[in-house]
Design a protein around this motif. Structure first.
Motif, PDB file in Angstrom:
ATOM      1  N   ASP A  78       0.840  -1.202   0.000  1.00 21.00           N
ATOM      2  CA  ASP A  78       0.000   0.000   0.000  1.00 21.00           C
ATOM      3  C   ASP A  78       0.875   1.251   0.000  1.00 21.00           C
ATOM      4  O   ASP A  78       0.947   1.978   0.989  1.00 21.00           O
ATOM      5  N   MET A 114      -3.797   3.965   0.901  1.00 21.39           N
ATOM      6  CA  MET A 114      -5.229   3.998   0.607  1.00 21.39           C
ATOM      7  C   MET A 114      -6.026   2.995   1.422  1.00 21.39           C
ATOM      8  O   MET A 114      -7.262   3.005   1.367  1.00 21.39           O
ATOM      9  N   ILE A 115      -5.355   2.128   2.161  1.00 22.62           N
ATOM     10  CA  ILE A 115      -6.035   1.020   2.834  1.00 22.62           C
ATOM     11  C   ILE A 115      -5.915   1.194   4.352  1.00 22.62           C
ATOM     12  O   ILE A 115      -4.815   1.409   4.873  1.00 22.62           O
ATOM     13  N   SER A 116      -7.036   1.071   5.054  1.00 26.72           N
ATOM     14  CA  SER A 116      -7.017   1.159   6.509  1.00 26.72           C
ATOM     15  C   SER A 116      -6.345  -0.077   7.095  1.00 26.72           C
ATOM     16  O   SER A 116      -6.267  -1.127   6.450  1.00 26.72           O
ATOM     17  N   SER A 117      -5.889   0.044   8.321  1.00 30.44           N
ATOM     18  CA  SER A 117      -5.205  -1.087   8.953  1.00 30.44           C
ATOM     19  C   SER A 117      -6.140  -2.281   9.124  1.00 30.44           C
ATOM     20  O   SER A 117      -5.733  -3.429   8.951  1.00 30.44           O
ATOM     21  N   ASN A 143      -8.800  -3.042   7.206  1.00 31.54           N
ATOM     22  CA  ASN A 143      -9.022  -3.661   5.903  1.00 31.54           C
ATOM     23  C   ASN A 143      -7.783  -4.383   5.399  1.00 31.54           C
ATOM     24  O   ASN A 143      -7.882  -5.432   4.763  1.00 31.54           O
ATOM     25  N   GLU A 144      -6.605  -3.845   5.689  1.00 33.68           N
ATOM     26  CA  GLU A 144      -5.375  -4.524   5.291  1.00 33.68           C
ATOM     27  C   GLU A 144      -5.252  -5.878   5.985  1.00 33.68           C
ATOM     28  O   GLU A 144      -4.856  -6.868   5.364  1.00 33.68           O
ATOM     29  N   THR A 200      -1.105  -0.472  -4.265  1.00 32.15           N
ATOM     30  CA  THR A 200      -1.555   0.893  -4.517  1.00 32.15           C
ATOM     31  C   THR A 200      -0.331   1.784  -4.698  1.00 32.15           C
ATOM     32  O   THR A 200       0.656   1.643  -3.976  1.00 32.15           O
ATOM     33  N   ARG A 232     -14.233   6.263  -0.904  1.00 33.98           N
ATOM     34  CA  ARG A 232     -14.082   5.166   0.059  1.00 33.98           C
ATOM     35  C   ARG A 232     -13.145   4.111  -0.558  1.00 33.98           C
ATOM     36  O   ARG A 232     -13.554   3.008  -0.893  1.00 33.98           O
ATOM     37  N   SER A 278     -10.488   2.397   0.639  1.00 32.07           N
ATOM     38  CA  SER A 278     -10.203   1.184   1.400  1.00 32.07           C
ATOM     39  C   SER A 278     -11.356   0.194   1.298  1.00 32.07           C
ATOM     40  O   SER A 278     -11.147  -1.009   1.107  1.00 32.07           O
ATOM     41  N   GLU A 279     -12.591   0.705   1.384  1.00 27.70           N
ATOM     42  CA  GLU A 279     -13.762  -0.167   1.270  1.00 27.70           C
ATOM     43  C   GLU A 279     -13.835  -0.796  -0.121  1.00 27.70           C
ATOM     44  O   GLU A 279     -14.175  -1.979  -0.266  1.00 27.70           O
TER      45      GLU A 279
END
Length: 264
Positions: free
Chosen positions: A44, A48-51, A53-54, A76, A160, A162-163
Motif C-alpha cells: 500500500d 489507501m487502505i485502513s489497517s 481492511n489490510e 496501490t 471510500r 479502502s472499502e
C-alpha cells in the motif's frame, strides 16, 4: 509510379519499425517497484487502505493461497509515473509488473497453473486494474469487469478507497473459489449413478415386500455403504496429507492479459 511506390514502401517499413521499437521498449521496461515478501500480499504505497481492511485482505489472501494455490496481491501507488511508467497504459503497467514479479506459480505438480491475481490501484491516475495470470485465460474478463464496475469503482467515486479495495478482494476470492460461477455440467458418471440408485431402491422395495427383513436387500445395502465408506476414507487420506498449498505468492507466473480496468 515506381517513385511513389518506393516512398510508400519506405514509409510503411519505417512505421512498422517504429511501432516494433515502441513495443519492444515498453516490454523491456522495468517497473520501479520492489516485490513484496512471499506472504505479504499488500503493498500500500499510496496509503489507501485502513489497517483493519489490510488485515482482512491479508487473511483472505493467505487462506485462498493455501486452499487454491492462487495468490491475490494488492498494490496501490501514487502514480505510474512515480515508478517509471508514466507513458504506459495501466494495462501495460500491470502486465509488466505481474511478469516482473512472477506472480503465481507457472505449474503445480505436473499441471499448468498460473492463477495469480493482481489488483493495482493508481491513485493519481485515477485508474485501477485487475490483472490475471495466463492460467485464467480470458474466461473471467466479464466477471472481473463486474467486480470492477459493481464493487470497486462506485466506492472509489465516493472516496471510500479502502472499502472498494477490500470489496474487490472479497469478490476475487469468491472467483478464485468458483463461488460466482454457474453450476458445472453434470459429469458423465452422474446419470448412470442416478439410474443405479433408482434400480437399487426398486430392488429393495420388492425384496422387502416379498421376503420381509430377511431378504437380500439389507446385505446389498450394507455392501453399498461399505464401498462408499471405503471411497470416502481413501479420498480423505489423500486430501489431508498435504495440508494445503504451502508455497508463497511467487513462482514464475506470468500474465495472460485477462482482467478488467476501471477509472473514477
Amino acid at each position: 509510379m515506381s517513385y511513389f511506390k518506393s516512398k510508400i514502401t519506405a514509409f510503411a517499413l519505417a512505421t512498422t519499425g517504429l511501432l516494433a521499437f515502441k513495443a519492444e521498449t515498453a516490454f523491456a521496461l522495468r517497473i520501479d517497484l520492489d516485490r513484496p515478501g512471499p506472504n505479504e500480499f499488500v503493498r500500500d504505497l499510496a496509503g489507501m487502505i485502513s489497517s483493519a481492511n489490510e488485515a482482512e485482505i491479508k487473511k483472505i489472501a493467505g487462506a485462498v493461497l493455501k486452499d487454491k494455490a492462487t495468490p491475490i496481491l494488492v498494490v496501490t501507488i501514487s502514480s505510474m509515473d512515480a515508478h517509471g511508467g508514466g507513458d504506459l497504459r495501466i494495462e501495460t503497467f500491470a502486465r509488466l509488473l505481474f511478469d516482473q514479479w512472477g506472480i503465481g506459480h507457472k505449474t503445480l505438480g505436473n499441471s499448468e497453473w498460473n492463477t495469480g491475481i493482481l489488483l493495482l490501484v493508481s491513485e493519481g491516475d485515477r485508474k485501477a486494474r485487475i490483472e490475471l495470470g495466463a492460467g485464467w485465460g480470458r474466461e473471467k474478463d466479464d466477471l472481473c469487469s463486474g467486480i470492477m464496475s459493481d464493487q470497486i469503482i462506485p466506492k472509489f467515486k465516493g472516496g471510500r478507497f479502502s472499502e472498494g479495495i477490500v470489496a474487490g478482494v472479497r469478490s476475487l476470492d469468491a472467483m478464485a473459489r468458483g463461488k460466482s460461477l454457474p453450476s458445472p455440467p453434470k459429469p458423465t458418471w452422474f446419470y448412470p449413478v442416478v439410474l443405479a440408485a433408482i434400480g437399487l431402491a426398486i430392488f429393495t422395495a420388492v425384496s422387502l415386500w416379498r421376503n420381509g427383513a430377511g431378504g437380500w436387500a439389507w446385505a446389498l445395502w450394507a455392501a453399498v455403504f461399505g464401498l462408499i465408506g471405503f471411497i470416502l476414507l481413501t479420498m480423505g487420506s489423500r486430501g489431508g496429507s498435504s495440508g494445503g498449498f504451502s508455497g508463497g505468492s511467487f513462482g514464475g507466473g506470468f500474465s495472460g492479459g485477462g482482467g478488467a480496468t476501471g477509472s473514477w
